[in-house]
Design an enzyme around this catalytic site. Structure first.
Site, PDB file in Angstrom:
ATOM      1  NE  ARG A  70      -2.980   0.534   3.380  1.00 41.96           N
ATOM      2  CZ  ARG A  70      -2.279   0.840   4.613  1.00 41.96           C
ATOM      3  NH1 ARG A  70      -1.561   2.066   4.594  1.00 41.96           N
ATOM      4  NH2 ARG A  70      -2.235   0.019   5.509  1.00 41.96           N
ATOM      5  CG  ASP A 124      -7.740  14.420 -16.316  1.00 39.17           C
ATOM      6  OD1 ASP A 124      -7.194  13.773 -17.268  1.00 39.17           O
ATOM      7  OD2 ASP A 124      -8.879  14.008 -15.681  1.00 39.17           O
TER       8      ASP A 124
HETATM    9  N1  LCS Z   1     -10.288  11.899 -16.074  1.00 36.68           N
HETATM   10  C1  LCS Z   1     -10.759  11.968 -17.231  1.00 36.68           C
HETATM   11  C2  LCS Z   1     -10.591  12.905 -18.348  1.00 36.68           C
HETATM   12  C3  LCS Z   1     -11.783  10.814 -17.570  1.00 36.68           C
HETATM   13  O1  LCS Z   1     -11.861  10.857 -18.871  1.00 36.68           O
HETATM   14  C4  LCS Z   1     -11.765   9.769 -16.585  1.00 36.68           C
HETATM   15  C5  LCS Z   1     -12.684   8.772 -16.669  1.00 36.68           C
HETATM   16  C6  LCS Z   1     -11.217   9.745 -15.246  1.00 36.68           C
HETATM   17  C7  LCS Z   1     -10.554  11.018 -15.107  1.00 36.68           C
HETATM   18  C8  LCS Z   1     -11.361   8.858 -14.228  1.00 36.68           C
HETATM   19  O2  LCS Z   1     -10.685   7.825 -14.585  1.00 36.68           O
HETATM   20  P1  LCS Z   1     -11.040   6.447 -13.901  1.00 36.68           P
HETATM   21  O3  LCS Z   1     -11.259   6.223 -12.671  1.00 36.68           O
HETATM   22  O4  LCS Z   1     -12.241   5.899 -14.681  1.00 36.68           O
HETATM   23  O5  LCS Z   1      -9.785   5.761 -14.289  1.00 36.68           O
HETATM   24  N2  LCS Z   1     -13.394   8.690 -18.088  1.00 36.68           N
HETATM   25  C9  LCS Z   1     -14.417   7.730 -18.328  1.00 36.68           C
HETATM   26  C10 LCS Z   1     -15.027   8.036 -19.668  1.00 36.68           C
HETATM   27  O6  LCS Z   1     -15.093   9.177 -20.274  1.00 36.68           O
HETATM   28  N3  LCS Z   1     -15.894   7.010 -19.540  1.00 36.68           N
HETATM   29  O7  LCS Z   1     -15.833   6.056 -18.862  1.00 36.68           O
HETATM   30  C11 LCS Z   1     -14.934   6.484 -18.029  1.00 36.68           C
END
Ligand code: LCS
Length: 401
Positions: free
Chosen positions: A61, A189
């Site tokens: 962890r 991001d």
């Molecule tokens: N940031 C962006 C720009 C994302 O598109 C997503 C997930 C996340 C963070 C979160 O990441 P995760 O926890 O899923 O690894 N985007 C998604 C989408 O557009 N469709 O399904 C998940």
């Protein structure tokens, strides 16, 4: 920020980049360290690792050799000093926001973000008395509006660029300058671009986040996240959040991302060229009123995208003249394009943001962010572009005029 630049080109670093030898004998590919804990030789070694007077692994962890390799590689590729791998992209965003802000604090974010991020900001952080202040990236003078929303309790700025699902392009340098003036970090991001196409830290951003589930992993088989930045900030996120809230990534998933990363450059080249072809084709389609792709001359921020990005990545949005009903028909008719959320996979994925990835937005929130009921999001995979267009053509033909 002292970055880990070396003499090699980007494509070479994507394949090699880091030294695996410290955790193995002569493996070309580092092994997966699937272990929860690490044995101490004696009492003093164990106590020393805990009080920080000795080096060594303790517990997965907190740290793990396979995860360390991924973190080292991502720090190199993003041009940061250090990185943290997390159990998901959402875990990365939670780790950053919960470390940087506390009760009574606020932050300014773009309102076009992934629906899960929006829900975390709008619904869950409020429970900790941390308030988001949203701005629309498509309005003129956005940066003046951001400045007007900041006060002494503003702890960070947050953007996605290209933004999910509108494909808006946000000016990283402009937001970073504003953050610097207030001595707070700009968090970017970078999921939609990947470090191969865009390096926010080089443009003044302070922290980069990824959903590694997407282009970094690249094969649609894991969930993971990343945070990259300067050493002190990364250490703070570790000690104040990661170690004891505990959203560590599995070493197996870290290994799969390391494997996926080796082909990042060629995948992104192909995703980008296919997306441009499909975007240009969709722009002339009679059932489509608007295509959102930063690589198109018609995109309002095409010039900014050209400045910030090497290519324009593999995701596009398009607006159907027939609105939600047309989107429903299209998504029920596609065969090669898979109806599924997520993006950045080898497979082409198609979905309806207003009712799927962005269902966390209210009607008013959707309107404010410019997410219409006729908007469809397409993540171009690695199939032949002609097959993707054939599939879309057949499905679009089923929409009533
Ligand atoms: N940031 C962006 C720009 C994302 O598109 C997503 C997930 C996340 C963070 C979160 O990441 P995760 O926890 O899923 O690894 N985007 C998604 C989408 O557009 N469709 O399904 C998940």
């Amino acid at each position: 920020m002292a970055t880990k630049k070396n003499r090699f080109s980007e494509e070479t670093n994507i394949v090699h980049g880091i030294d695996n030898s410290h955790i193995s004998t002569q493996d070309l590919v580092a092994p997966i360290h699937m272990t929860s804990t690490f044995k101490f030789n004696d009492f003093d070694q164990g106590a020393g690792v805990f009080d920080g007077s000795r080096q060594g692994y303790v517990y997965t962890r907190i740290a793990n050799p396979t995860v360390d390799l991924l973190q080292e590689k991502m720090a190199l590729l993003e041009g940061g000093e250090a990185a943290i791998a997390t159990a998901s992209g959402m875990a990365a965003i939670a780790a950053v926001t919960m470390t940087l802000a506390g009760p009574g604090d606020n932050f300014v974010a773009c309102n076009s973000v992934y629906g899960g991020t929006f829900a975390l900001f709008k619904d869950h952080l409020r429970k900790f008395n941390i308030s988001p202040r949203f701005v629309s990236p498509v309005k003129t003078n956005t940066i003046d509006r951001v400045a007007s929303l900041m006060d002494a309790d503003t702890r960070f700025l947050f953007i996605e660029t290209p933004a999910n699902p509108t494909l808006s392009i946000i000016n990283i340098e402009l937001w970073a300058t504003l953050a610097d003036q207030h001595r707070i970090p700009l968090v970017v991001d970078n999921t939609f671009a990947s470090p191969y196409l865009q390096k926010p830290l080089d443009m003044g951003a302070h922290l980069v986040i990824h959903s590694a589930t997407k282009y970094l992993g690249g094969h649609g088989d894991i969930i993971a996240g990343m945070v990259i930045g300067d050493g002190a900030m990364i250490q703070r996120i570790r000690t104040e959040y990661m170690d004891h809230f505990g959203p560590a990534v599995s070493p197996f998933n870290a290994w799969l991302i390391l494997r996926g990363l080796k082909t990042l450059a060629i995948r992104m080249d192909r995703h980008s060229s296919t997306a441009l072809k499909v975007a240009m084709w969709l722009e002339n389609h009679p059932k489509v009123s608007q295509v959102y792709y930063p690589g198109l001359g018609s995109h309002p921020d095409h010039l900014l995208a050209q400045k910030q990005m090497k290519q324009f990545s593999g995701i596009l949005g398009f607006e159907l003249k027939g609105g939600r009903a047309a989107a429903r028909t299209l998504l029920n008719r596609v065969e090669l394009c898979t109806l599924a959320v997520s993006l950045g996979d080898c497979d082409t994925l198609i979905q309806h943001p207003a009712s799927m990835t962005h269902s966390t937005y209210s009607e008013a929130d959707l309107r404010a962010a410019g997410i219409d009921q006729g908007l469809v999001r397409l993540s171009l995979g690695l199939e032949h572009p002609d097959d993707i267009m054939d599939d879309l053509e057949t499905a679009l033909a089923a929409i009533d005029d």
